[in-house]
Structures are given as C-alpha cells and as structure tokens.
Design a protein around this motif. Structure first.
Motif, mmCIF file in Angstrom:
data_model
loop_
_atom_site.group_PDB
_atom_site.id
_atom_site.type_symbol
_atom_site.label_atom_id
_atom_site.label_comp_id
_atom_site.label_asym_id
_atom_site.label_seq_id
_atom_site.Cartn_x
_atom_site.Cartn_y
_atom_site.Cartn_z
ATOM 1 N N LYS A 70 7.302 4.712 8.536
ATOM 2 C CA LYS A 70 7.844 6.048 8.165
ATOM 3 C C LYS A 70 7.518 6.360 6.633
ATOM 4 N N ARG A 71 6.933 5.298 6.077
ATOM 5 C CA ARG A 71 6.773 5.229 4.462
ATOM 6 C C ARG A 71 7.987 5.659 3.822
ATOM 7 N N TRP A 72 9.109 5.380 4.092
ATOM 8 C CA TRP A 72 10.415 5.783 3.283
ATOM 9 C C TRP A 72 10.550 4.965 1.968
ATOM 10 N N GLY A 73 11.042 5.453 1.166
ATOM 11 C CA GLY A 73 11.376 4.900 -0.119
ATOM 12 C C GLY A 73 12.734 4.044 -0.415
ATOM 13 N N LYS A 74 12.782 3.314 -1.277
ATOM 14 C CA LYS A 74 14.147 2.392 -1.166
ATOM 15 C C LYS A 74 15.507 3.244 -1.055
ATOM 16 N N HIS A 75 15.493 4.152 -1.884
ATOM 17 C CA HIS A 75 16.685 5.040 -1.697
ATOM 18 C C HIS A 75 16.972 5.567 -0.554
ATOM 19 N N LYS A 76 16.111 6.093 0.244
ATOM 20 C CA LYS A 76 16.424 6.314 1.690
ATOM 21 C C LYS A 76 16.734 5.283 2.523
ATOM 22 N N THR A 106 1.769 2.720 -1.452
ATOM 23 C CA THR A 106 2.230 3.498 -0.429
ATOM 24 C C THR A 106 2.692 4.902 -1.281
ATOM 25 N N LEU A 107 3.384 4.774 -2.271
ATOM 26 C CA LEU A 107 3.751 6.142 -3.020
ATOM 27 C C LEU A 107 2.621 6.867 -3.487
ATOM 28 N N VAL A 108 1.473 6.281 -4.080
ATOM 29 C CA VAL A 108 0.330 6.771 -4.445
ATOM 30 C C VAL A 108 -0.446 7.440 -3.298
ATOM 31 N N ASP A 109 -0.716 6.788 -2.322
ATOM 32 C CA ASP A 109 -1.310 7.496 -0.739
ATOM 33 C C ASP A 109 -0.563 8.581 -0.509
ATOM 34 N N LEU A 110 0.862 8.349 -0.562
ATOM 35 C CA LEU A 110 1.645 9.461 0.000
ATOM 36 C C LEU A 110 1.366 10.921 -0.852
ATOM 37 N N LEU A 111 1.321 10.788 -2.174
ATOM 38 C CA LEU A 111 1.318 11.793 -3.125
ATOM 39 C C LEU A 111 -0.285 12.065 -3.051
ATOM 40 N N GLU A 112 -1.224 11.433 -2.643
ATOM 41 C CA GLU A 112 -2.409 11.922 -2.753
ATOM 42 C C GLU A 112 -2.822 12.619 -1.258
ATOM 43 N N LYS A 113 -2.269 12.347 -0.265
ATOM 44 C CA LYS A 113 -2.095 13.074 0.926
ATOM 45 C C LYS A 113 -1.688 14.579 0.698
ATOM 46 N N LYS A 114 -0.447 14.526 0.442
ATOM 47 C CA LYS A 114 0.319 15.630 0.278
ATOM 48 C C LYS A 114 -0.491 16.607 -0.753
ATOM 49 N N LYS A 115 -1.060 16.293 -1.924
ATOM 50 C CA LYS A 115 -1.711 16.761 -2.837
ATOM 51 C C LYS A 115 -2.781 17.468 -2.266
ATOM 52 N N ARG A 116 -3.694 17.029 -1.211
ATOM 53 C CA ARG A 116 -4.617 17.539 -0.384
ATOM 54 C C ARG A 116 -4.380 18.409 0.400
ATOM 55 N N SER A 117 -2.933 18.685 0.904
ATOM 56 C CA SER A 117 -2.468 19.699 1.749
ATOM 57 C C SER A 117 -1.946 20.826 1.032
ATOM 58 N N LEU A 118 -1.869 20.715 -0.456
ATOM 59 C CA LEU A 118 -1.448 21.814 -1.332
ATOM 60 C C LEU A 118 -2.455 22.331 -2.133
ATOM 61 N N TYR A 133 9.000 16.159 -2.891
ATOM 62 C CA TYR A 133 8.553 15.654 -1.592
ATOM 63 C C TYR A 133 8.547 14.182 -1.743
ATOM 64 N N ALA A 134 8.230 13.486 -2.805
ATOM 65 C CA ALA A 134 8.311 11.999 -2.802
ATOM 66 C C ALA A 134 9.932 11.648 -2.856
ATOM 67 N N ILE A 135 10.860 12.350 -3.801
ATOM 68 C CA ILE A 135 11.895 11.953 -3.855
ATOM 69 C C ILE A 135 12.825 12.094 -2.634
ATOM 70 N N GLY A 136 12.402 13.252 -1.932
ATOM 71 C CA GLY A 136 12.956 13.420 -0.371
ATOM 72 C C GLY A 136 12.607 12.335 0.650
ATOM 73 N N LYS A 137 11.655 11.701 0.216
ATOM 74 C CA LYS A 137 11.187 10.314 0.854
ATOM 75 C C LYS A 137 11.806 9.051 0.700
ATOM 76 N N GLY A 138 12.543 9.221 -0.449
ATOM 77 C CA GLY A 138 13.548 8.245 -1.112
ATOM 78 C C GLY A 138 12.663 7.370 -1.980
ATOM 79 N N TYR A 139 11.972 7.841 -2.721
ATOM 80 C CA TYR A 139 11.186 6.997 -3.899
ATOM 81 C C TYR A 139 12.014 7.287 -5.041
ATOM 82 N N GLU A 140 12.226 6.538 -6.061
ATOM 83 C CA GLU A 140 12.727 6.698 -7.368
ATOM 84 C C GLU A 140 11.895 7.730 -8.301
ATOM 85 N N SER A 141 12.931 8.620 -8.881
ATOM 86 C CA SER A 141 12.105 9.832 -9.597
ATOM 87 C C SER A 141 11.267 9.315 -10.882
#
Length: 152
Positions: A70-76, A106-118, A133-141
């Motif tokens: 699911k590519r969740w971050g540590k916080h989540k 994984t964070l870099v890949d998630l952000l790049e994919k999301k960026k393409r959709s925006l 988006y990234a903070i919602g996935k549980g990554y540290e700000s």
C-alpha cells in the motif's frame, strides 16, 4: 480437557494459522465464542507456546506488507499497529522492517506519480496537494518537504 475445549483450541489455532493475528484479535474472537477469563488466557498461552500467535511476527509482517503493497508511511503504519494493541518492542521491530533507502525512494516514486496526475496545476497548489497527499499516506512532513525541495 473436555471435547468442547479441544474444539475451541482447534478453532483458535485455525484462526491464527489462516493469517497473523494479535492477542487482542484472538481475545475478541474467543469472546464471540463465549470463552472468557482464565479459559481464554490459557488458550492464548497455548497458542503462543505452539507458535500460532506471535505479536512480533504479526507486527513485522503487517509493517512490511503495508509499506510494500500500500506504500504507507511509518506514521500510518505505527498508528494502525497501536490500534491493534502493538506497542513497545514489537512496534520498534516492525519499523526496522522498512529500509531507510527504500522508504525514501518509495516516497519519491509516490510523489512523482501523483505529480503526473496533477499536470497543469498552479505550482504552489500542486506542491500543497503533494504534501497533503504524502502526509495522508503517513510520511513524515520533514521528509516530504526535503524530497519536494529536491524535485524542483
């Protein structure tokens, strides 16, 4: 041991063998089967002794799979483990399942994919949406801002 007790042991073992469980989940299932108190605790002890129930193994499996699939971050991941009653040592061991380099990539890949959709968004609004988006996935700000700072 009565036949009913043997049947409950078999059912509890089967419940744990199907997928990794926490003690809380087993206790709740035993309650559904009208097994309480000392009898429930004896069953849980037996499951642990027979290695059907292992919270460290559960925590490691949970953290690793939520990160990889699911590519969740540590916080989540931590939040969900705590909701399942996993704390302390087992929580620390679970977090060690996530390699720092893989985590950042994984964070870099998630952000790049999301960026393409925006595409076509105002750059400031895009950055805001990526951070949210990234903070919602549980990554540290701080990590999110660090990664986004290097992508411009």
């Amino acid at each position: 041991m009565t036949e009913q007790s043997k049947d409950i042991l078999r059912r509890a073992a089967s419940f744990c063998a199907y997928q990794e469980r926490t003690q809380r989940e087993v206790r709740e299932r035993l309650n559904e089967w009208d097994v309480y108190g000392d009898e429930a605790e004896e069953i849980i002890v037996w499951l642990i002794e027979q290695n059907y129930l292992n919270e460290e193994r559960f925590a490691k499996t949970f953290a690793g799979s939520k990160f990889r699939v699911k590519r969740w971050g540590k916080h989540k991941i931590k939040q969900h483990l705590k909701q399942r009653g996993i704390t302390g040592y087992n929580l620390d061991q679970a977090m060690k399942e996530i390699e720092p380099d893989d985590y950042r990539q994984t964070l870099v890949d998630l952000l790049e994919k999301k960026k393409r959709s925006l595409q076509g968004e105002n750059p400031l609004i895009m950055k805001q949406k990526l951070v949210r988006y990234a903070i919602g996935k549980g990554y540290e700000s701080d990590m999110v801002w660090s990664v986004l700072g290097g992508q411009e």
